[in-house]
Enzyme design. Structure first.
Site, PDB file in Angstrom:
ATOM      1  N   ASP A   1       0.865  -1.180   0.000  1.00 35.95           N
ATOM      2  CA  ASP A   1       0.000   0.000   0.000  1.00 35.95           C
ATOM      3  C   ASP A   1       0.899   1.225   0.000  1.00 35.95           C
ATOM      4  O   ASP A   1       1.704   1.418   0.906  1.00 35.95           O
ATOM      5  CB  ASP A   1      -0.905   0.006   1.238  1.00 35.95           C
ATOM      6  CG  ASP A   1      -1.920  -1.119   1.214  1.00 35.95           C
ATOM      7  OD1 ASP A   1      -2.275  -1.559   0.114  1.00 35.95           O
ATOM      8  OD2 ASP A   1      -2.351  -1.555   2.292  1.00 35.95           O
TER       9      ASP A   1
ATOM     10  N   ASP B   1      -6.688  -1.552  -4.758  1.00 38.82           N
ATOM     11  CA  ASP B   1      -7.768  -1.290  -3.801  1.00 38.82           C
ATOM     12  C   ASP B   1      -8.728  -0.228  -4.337  1.00 38.82           C
ATOM     13  O   ASP B   1      -9.946  -0.331  -4.167  1.00 38.82           O
ATOM     14  CB  ASP B   1      -7.205  -0.820  -2.457  1.00 38.82           C
ATOM     15  CG  ASP B   1      -6.329  -1.861  -1.782  1.00 38.82           C
ATOM     16  OD1 ASP B   1      -6.489  -3.059  -2.076  1.00 38.82           O
ATOM     17  OD2 ASP B   1      -5.473  -1.462  -0.972  1.00 38.82           O
TER      18      ASP B   1
END
Length: 79
Positions: free
Chosen positions: A31, A45
């Site tokens: 991330d 995502d």
């Protein structure tokens, strides 16, 4: 479009899981987008979230997300 976004996000996260260290199936999803005081996420995502949101909005409007047509619609299109 909605299903394509969901599939793209799922494949992106799967590729991260398979190819990142320490090995196949044990890797971590990276991330890299950090919005302070909200969330940390990646583009996969974002695709999943956008696709799911679009799917919900389309279903609320009564738009079918399928390429299947009814017999009456096929007759109308055939002329």
């Amino acid at each position: 479009m909605a299903l394509g976004l969901i599939l793209a996000g799922a494949v992106g996260n799967l590729v991260d899981r398979l190819l990142r260290a320490p090995g196949a199936g044990r890797g971590a999803v990276v991330d890299f987008i950090d919005i302070r005081y909200f969330a940390t996420f990646n583009t996969a995502d974002s695709c999943i979230t956008a696709g799911a949101t679009l799917a919900v909005l389309l279903s609320w409007r009564g738009i079918v997300m399928s390429d299947q047509t009814t017999r009456a619609e096929k007759e109308t299109l055939a002329g």
